[in-house]
Every structure is written in structure tokens, then in C-alpha cells.
Write a protein that holds these residues in place. Structure first.
Motif, short mmCIF file in Angstrom:
data_model
loop_
_atom_site.label_atom_id
_atom_site.label_comp_id
_atom_site.label_asym_id
_atom_site.label_seq_id
_atom_site.Cartn_x
_atom_site.Cartn_y
_atom_site.Cartn_z
N LYS A 187 0.73 -1.23 0.14
CA LYS A 187 0.05 0.12 -0.03
C LYS A 187 0.82 1.10 0.00
O LYS A 187 1.97 1.52 -0.54
N GLY A 188 0.31 2.09 0.80
CA GLY A 188 1.04 3.38 0.88
C GLY A 188 2.54 3.27 1.11
O GLY A 188 2.85 2.31 1.72
N ALA A 189 3.35 4.01 0.83
CA ALA A 189 4.70 3.87 0.83
C ALA A 189 5.29 4.70 2.05
O ALA A 189 6.52 5.23 1.97
N PHE A 190 4.39 5.22 2.99
CA PHE A 190 4.96 6.07 3.81
C PHE A 190 5.62 5.21 5.11
O PHE A 190 4.95 4.20 5.43
N LEU A 191 6.63 5.38 5.43
CA LEU A 191 7.34 4.53 6.45
C LEU A 191 6.64 4.87 7.75
O LEU A 191 6.38 5.98 8.05
N CYS A 192 6.63 3.73 8.56
CA CYS A 192 6.10 4.11 9.60
C CYS A 192 6.86 4.21 11.03
O CYS A 192 6.49 4.24 11.94
N ARG A 193 8.02 3.62 10.77
CA ARG A 193 8.96 3.77 11.53
C ARG A 193 8.64 3.82 12.88
O ARG A 193 7.93 4.93 13.63
N GLN A 194 8.33 2.94 13.67
CA GLN A 194 7.72 2.74 15.03
C GLN A 194 8.61 3.30 16.18
O GLN A 194 8.49 3.00 17.36
N SER A 195 9.69 3.49 15.79
CA SER A 195 10.79 3.83 16.70
C SER A 195 10.23 3.04 18.10
O SER A 195 10.67 3.85 19.18
N SER A 196 10.21 2.02 17.93
CA SER A 196 10.12 1.19 19.26
C SER A 196 11.42 1.07 19.99
O SER A 196 12.48 1.55 19.36
N THR A 197 11.21 0.68 21.08
CA THR A 197 12.43 0.61 21.91
C THR A 197 13.28 -0.71 21.48
O THR A 197 14.29 -1.02 21.88
N ARG A 198 12.59 -1.50 21.24
CA ARG A 198 12.90 -2.73 21.01
C ARG A 198 13.99 -3.04 19.94
O ARG A 198 13.75 -2.29 18.67
N TRP A 199 14.79 -3.76 20.05
CA TRP A 199 15.67 -4.13 19.02
C TRP A 199 15.12 -4.87 17.73
O TRP A 199 14.40 -5.55 17.74
N THR A 200 15.50 -4.14 16.56
CA THR A 200 15.10 -4.69 15.19
C THR A 200 16.26 -5.19 14.48
O THR A 200 16.89 -4.37 13.93
N PRO A 201 16.54 -6.56 14.46
CA PRO A 201 17.53 -7.14 13.84
C PRO A 201 17.53 -6.72 12.32
O PRO A 201 16.49 -6.78 11.64
N THR A 202 18.61 -6.41 11.84
CA THR A 202 18.87 -6.20 10.56
C THR A 202 18.92 -7.81 9.78
O THR A 202 19.12 -8.56 10.45
N THR A 203 18.82 -7.87 8.56
CA THR A 203 18.75 -9.06 7.93
C THR A 203 20.10 -9.60 7.88
O THR A 203 20.34 -10.91 8.03
N ASP A 204 21.18 -8.91 7.98
CA ASP A 204 22.52 -9.52 7.87
C ASP A 204 22.79 -9.99 9.36
O ASP A 204 23.31 -10.94 9.66
N GLN A 205 22.05 -9.26 10.57
CA GLN A 205 22.12 -9.85 11.81
C GLN A 205 21.64 -11.10 11.94
O GLN A 205 22.21 -12.09 12.44
N ILE A 206 20.41 -11.03 11.57
CA ILE A 206 19.70 -12.39 11.66
C ILE A 206 20.50 -13.31 10.61
O ILE A 206 20.48 -14.65 11.10
N ARG A 207 21.02 -12.97 9.61
CA ARG A 207 21.54 -14.29 8.78
C ARG A 207 22.90 -14.59 9.57
O ARG A 207 22.85 -16.06 9.94
N ILE A 208 23.53 -13.91 10.14
CA ILE A 208 24.70 -14.25 10.83
C ILE A 208 24.13 -15.31 12.21
O ILE A 208 24.79 -16.12 12.66
N LEU A 209 23.18 -14.78 12.81
CA LEU A 209 23.04 -15.24 13.86
C LEU A 209 22.35 -16.81 13.74
O LEU A 209 22.61 -17.65 14.36
N LYS A 210 21.58 -16.87 12.45
CA LYS A 210 21.11 -18.13 12.29
C LYS A 210 22.39 -19.12 12.05
O LYS A 210 22.12 -20.29 12.06
N ASP A 211 23.41 -18.50 11.11
CA ASP A 211 24.23 -19.32 10.74
C ASP A 211 25.16 -19.89 11.80
O ASP A 211 25.51 -20.99 11.98
N LEU A 212 24.95 -19.03 13.03
CA LEU A 212 25.87 -19.34 14.17
C LEU A 212 25.18 -20.44 14.88
O LEU A 212 25.53 -21.42 15.41
N TYR A 213 23.84 -20.37 14.96
CA TYR A 213 22.70 -21.15 15.48
C TYR A 213 22.82 -22.78 14.54
O TYR A 213 23.03 -23.69 15.20
N TYR A 214 22.59 -22.64 13.34
CA TYR A 214 22.53 -23.81 12.83
C TYR A 214 23.93 -24.46 12.04
O TYR A 214 24.17 -25.60 12.10
#
Lengths: 224, 224
Positions: free
Chosen positions: B15-42
Motif C-alpha cells: 500500500k502506501g509507501a510511507f514509512l511508519c518507523r515505529q521507533s520502538s525501543t526494541r531491537w530490530t535485527p537487520t537481515t544481516d544480523q539475522i543471517r549471521i545469527l542463524k548461521d551461528l545457530y545452525y
DNA sequence: ATTCTATGAATGAATG
DNA sequence: CATTCATTCATAGAAT
């Protein structure tokens, strides 16, 4: 062999909605499944079924349409959460804005290009120090003091009230959740663990899961 | 350019392309971080990293975006817990079967997405598939494999998850985790309790953490 | 067709 | 470790 329509999410008995064949996306509960889930929720006090219960429930509901354990799991999780959330709004001590769609902007600073912005950036120092027990796992429990603390948190309320719910649904009529016939419940050990009672006007004399489930379909489903 | 994409989140394209940036406090992993974490895990069998490992991991991942030790800690906790839970109400406790599942599909040598691990990954930022929003978008992390899949009506495990998780699970998953350069794995013992590492069904012939980590950002660039 | 809404799914963060 | 909670993303269907 089983009546489970493995494909094409059973059509809704009510309404039109003739099969839509959108399989492979998200689970679309049939009306019967929902009816039973609600019954389990409201009339049996099941809020957070354990793995075992989830399994049985999903197995049971399978006869009404495709369904997996995770669906049951999420259903209860969501139903509970939303009920709580709803209640939280109405009884919220500090009636915040709550419903103002946020759709628009009010972008809170930060520039998307670089991200961060406000945080003092990554200071390599003072990393967590919460966990430490034995070799690995540890409970952060209270540690984690990090740069996050610099940020100004706004009212963090963390109240987890347990129960209290209302019979909102009751859309379906008579629930014949009566325990009648004998069953082969040879293993319902921990069934009580999650039996929650709600504080008041709930008629709900929660019965054992198998008992409840058994009432939906006469008897025996599969025999493993 | 820089892998500094820690802005993370970003809006979803729908839909609309407005970012919603919820500026939450919680960590939002980047794809790279996840990729690596998974690699470490698996691929490295890391399930419950100790404080020391956590520290190194988070420090390493920091180059891909903001991250703290507790994030790493929780990530592993959750990932492990959910994988297990999924199995719990997906698998029939009374049915010892269910040991095969998938694993036959993708090339065992290294999984397509997270795999690599071995490659110096000269370009740390990005391959991966498109999105970066929460890394989510249609990748249910976990498989939720159920008997449905065993039936394989269409003979396809389309796990809409390219991540190809699981594969852990006491599998063999031949992973030639790069037995190339000399590893001075003198310190990965960490586990104090020595051998009890992975109790039994432990997968993965883990490589030393530094080795693994080093492969992600071998040559580094940026370097503030 | 587009928008809206209810709700399924996912996951970070805790708690016990 | 298992469970739970809070939030958020995603989407099936209904409403417009």
C-alpha cells in the motif's frame, strides 16, 4: 482417510464464501473451529493451552478443516491478548489517546538514512552483565544496563493481571459440553496446569479437555 | 555503501509507501544480523552462548546495526525455545516417527541463504533477498512442520522459508564448515562443564566462534 | 478497485 | 528451559 479437507480451507458454512482455495497462506478457521475454540476459551477456561493440549485440540479440530498446532497456539495467544488489550483501554488508568490511527506522520526525529541519530551510538563498553551463571545461559533478569537507559522512557507499565474476562462471545447457542461418555484419557496428567478460573460470573465449571473435546465429536478420532 | 543500515525497520511496501518507523525501543535485527545469527545457530551449533560468546557476537554484529548483548542473548533463547516448542505441539509425543522431515530438499552442503559461513563474505551488506523490514516479509522463521507436510499433497515442502531453518535437530546435515585455515580453537571450550555441551542430539561440529565470526567480516571495510 | 478491520503470524523481551 | 506478554507485521474478507 480423514475427513480433513487438506486443501481448500473448508467453505464457511455460514455466509456465502464458497471455497476460496487460498490455501497455503494463512489459516482461516472455519466457523466450527471458532465455535469450539471459543467454547474452550470461555466455557472451559482454557487460556494458554500447553503443548499437549494444543495437540489434542488441533487434532480434534482437524475434522472441521485444515488446522495445525501453531494455529491453535496463536489463536489462544491472540484471543487472550486482544481481550486483555481491549480491557486495558476501557479501564486504562491514564486514558491515553489510544485510538488515533497514527497513520499519518509525526515522525519522531531520526533520520531514516542513517538511522540511529539519538543514541550515543555504540559504545563498546558496558555491555550487558546480567547473565553469568554456570557456563552458558544466564538470566539477565535485571542487568542489561546499557545505553538504552539514556533514552527517556515514557510510562512503562507492566501489569500483568491474570484473569478476568467476559462472556463476550456467546454467539453460539447451547453448549452441550456435558461429560457423558467415558473416554480413554490415559494421560491427562498436567491438564490442570493451565486451568484458569475467572473471578466471577463465569458459569464455566471447566471440565477436562478431553471431556470437553469429546463433546464436539462423538467419539474417537484416531488411534495412534 | 556502508552496512550501517541500522535504521532497520523501514516500512513495508504494501500500500502506501510511507514509512511508519515505529521507533520502538526494541531491537530490530537487520537481515544481516539475522543471517549471521542463524548461521551461528545452525551451522555452528551455538544454542546458548555464554556471556563471553555473547559479547563477541554482539560486538561483531554491531557493524550491521545497533545491537546489544541482551539482544543476542534473547535471540538465542527465543530461537531455541521456539524451535523446540514448535516441535512440541507439532510432533506427536506418542509417535516416534517424524524424524525425517525435510532435510532432503536443499543441498546439504550449505544452505542457500544462511549458508556461506565459510565464505569470507566479501560483501557483508546485502545479498539476501530484498527486504529489510524486520527481515520478516514472508519468512516464517520456523517450519511448523506437521503431518500435513508428511502427506505432501503436492509433494512439495514449500516452506515459504528460504531460511531453511531447522536442519538442526540431531541431524547430520553435513556441513563442511570450512576446515581450511588453522583454527586455534583453544578457547571455545568455554563450557566449563566440558563435554556436556550439547547433551546428545547435538548437531553441528561447531567451529570456534572467532573463526565463524571472522568469516563474516573478514576483510572489513568501513572501520570507523 | 480501494480502504478498513478483524485477526493470523511472528518475535523481542521477560518472568518463573 | 518453558511460558507468557506486548507489539507489530501481514492479510482475508467485508465495507465502501
Amino acid at each position: 482417510m480423514e475427513p480433513t479437507n487438506e486443501d481448500a480451507v473448508a467453505s464457511y458454512s455460514t455466509k456465502g464464501a464458497f471455497l476460496c482455495r487460498q490455501s497455503s497462506t494463512r489459516w482461516t478457521p472455519t466457523t466450527d473451529q471458532i465455535r469450539i475454540l471459543k467454547d474452550l476459551y470461555y466455557n472451559n477456561g482454557i487460556r494458554s493451552p500447553n503443548a499437549d493440549q494444543i495437540q489434542r485440540i488441533s487434532a480434534s479440530l482437524r475434522q472441521y478443516g485444515k488446522i495445525e498446532g501453531k494455529n491453535v497456539f496463536y489463536w489462544f495467544q491472540n484471543h487472550k491478548a486482544r481481550e486483555r488489550q481491549k480491557k486495558r483501554f476501557t479501564t486504562d488508568p491514564h486514558h491515553p489517546i489510544q485510538k488515533f490511527r497514527t497513520s499519518a506522520n509525526f515522525a519522531p526525529s531520526n533520520d531514516p538514512s542513517t538511522g540511529l541519530a539519538l543514541v550515543p551510538s555504540s559504545s563498546p563498553a558496558l555491555p550487558y552483565f546480567g547473565y553469568n551463571s554456570r557456563e552458558s545461559s544466564a538470566s539477565p533478569r535485571y542487568g542489561w544496563v546499557t545505553e538504552n537507559q539514556l533514552k527517556a522512557p515514557y510510562g512503562v507499565y507492566h501489569y500483568k493481571d491474570q484473569e478476568a474476562d467476559e462472556q463476550e462471545d456467546d454467539s453460539f447457542a447451547a453448549r452441550e459440553t456435558l461429560p457423558l461418555f467415558p473416554m480413554h484419557n490415559e494421560d491427562f496428567k498436567s491438564s490442570t496446569t493451565s486451568s484458569n478460573y475467572y473471578n466471577s460470573n463465569s458459569p464455566v465449571p471447566y471440565t477436562s479437555l478431553e471431556l470437553s473435546l469429546s463433546s464436539y465429536f462423538s467419539q474417537s478420532h484416531d488411534a495412534h
